[in-house]
Design a protein around this motif. Sequence first.
Motif, short mmCIF file in Angstrom:
data_model
loop_
_atom_site.label_atom_id
_atom_site.label_comp_id
_atom_site.label_asym_id
_atom_site.label_seq_id
_atom_site.Cartn_x
_atom_site.Cartn_y
_atom_site.Cartn_z
N GLN A 1 0.83 -1.20 0.00
CA GLN A 1 0.00 0.00 0.00
C GLN A 1 0.87 1.26 0.00
O GLN A 1 0.61 2.21 -0.75
CB GLN A 1 -0.92 -0.01 1.22
N THR A 2 1.92 1.25 0.83
CA THR A 2 2.82 2.40 0.89
C THR A 2 3.55 2.59 -0.43
O THR A 2 3.67 3.71 -0.94
CB THR A 2 3.85 2.21 2.02
N LEU A 3 4.02 1.49 -1.01
CA LEU A 3 4.71 1.57 -2.30
C LEU A 3 3.76 2.08 -3.39
O LEU A 3 4.16 2.89 -4.23
CB LEU A 3 5.27 0.20 -2.68
N ALA A 4 2.53 1.61 -3.35
CA ALA A 4 1.56 2.04 -4.37
C ALA A 4 1.29 3.53 -4.27
O ALA A 4 1.20 4.23 -5.29
CB ALA A 4 0.26 1.24 -4.19
N GLU A 5 1.16 4.04 -3.04
CA GLU A 5 0.91 5.48 -2.86
C GLU A 5 2.09 6.32 -3.35
O GLU A 5 1.90 7.36 -3.97
CB GLU A 5 0.64 5.76 -1.38
N ILE B 1 0.35 4.19 -8.21
CA ILE B 1 -0.17 3.04 -8.95
C ILE B 1 -1.05 2.23 -8.00
O ILE B 1 -1.12 2.52 -6.80
CB ILE B 1 0.95 2.16 -9.54
N SER B 2 -1.69 1.20 -8.52
CA SER B 2 -2.55 0.36 -7.69
C SER B 2 -1.72 -0.66 -6.91
O SER B 2 -0.60 -1.00 -7.30
CB SER B 2 -3.57 -0.37 -8.56
N VAL B 3 -2.29 -1.15 -5.82
CA VAL B 3 -1.62 -2.19 -5.03
C VAL B 3 -1.43 -3.45 -5.87
O VAL B 3 -0.40 -4.12 -5.77
CB VAL B 3 -2.44 -2.49 -3.75
N ARG B 4 -2.43 -3.76 -6.70
CA ARG B 4 -2.32 -4.95 -7.56
C ARG B 4 -1.13 -4.83 -8.50
O ARG B 4 -0.41 -5.81 -8.73
CB ARG B 4 -3.61 -5.14 -8.35
N THR B 5 -0.89 -3.62 -9.02
CA THR B 5 0.27 -3.42 -9.91
C THR B 5 1.57 -3.62 -9.13
O THR B 5 2.54 -4.19 -9.66
CB THR B 5 0.23 -2.01 -10.52
#
Length: 231
Positions: free
Chosen positions: A24-28, A32-36
């Motif tokens: 989640q932190t990386l996505a933010e 990008i999305s968490v799935r990505t």
Amino acid sequence: MTKTQRLLELVQLLRCHRYPVTAQTLAEQLSISVRTVYRDIISLQQQGVDIEGSAGLGYLLKSDGHLPPLMFSRHELDALMLGLNWVSRHTDPELKSAANHALAKIQAVIPQHLSLAIDHQSLLIASRGEVVFETHLPAIRQAIHQRNKVSLQYKDLKDASSQRVIWPVVIGYFDRVRLLCGWCELRQDFRNFRVDRIEQIEISHEVYPGTRHQLLKRWKEYQQLRYPESG
């Protein structure tokens, strides 16, 4: 942003974290999305990047040595050059030489337009008068790295001389003073010693107990006790 750029950005973000970081932190941070993020992590692992962790627990980069070095941004290069210039102006010849070698390695891997930024820098280091390089510093650094005890003949600010055996852990570089910080066997506590007031120094073959990291942790805890945060 292409997938290749996104993967490189993801690796860089993981490099900046010493502890597991959630998807989640990386996505933010990457927008990008968490799935990505999950797909990109798997893609990097399949390419041989040593990433540990799982969904819900977080991810930690263990090794990326097989990847080519990432290019520096202009701001990153400014920060590196400012630091290397400070080392060249305010430390002893051994570290100055190391800074010059590091600069040569940086210039070897960056594109030409950034290399020109190195040759024509706009961020400069200002010094107050002549900087004195203490001859003891290279030996002290070696003692820190190898965990050797150090015997000092030391003259304090009142010109009183004393013989000390210390476990060196930190060198503090100030504008005009260098401080050697370590565990003093005489005082049974951490003490600071101005390097320019060390009259004689002898590096012992004897090593202090424990690891350097353990001693450094104890010193940091000692500093926090001496200088509590205001709030």
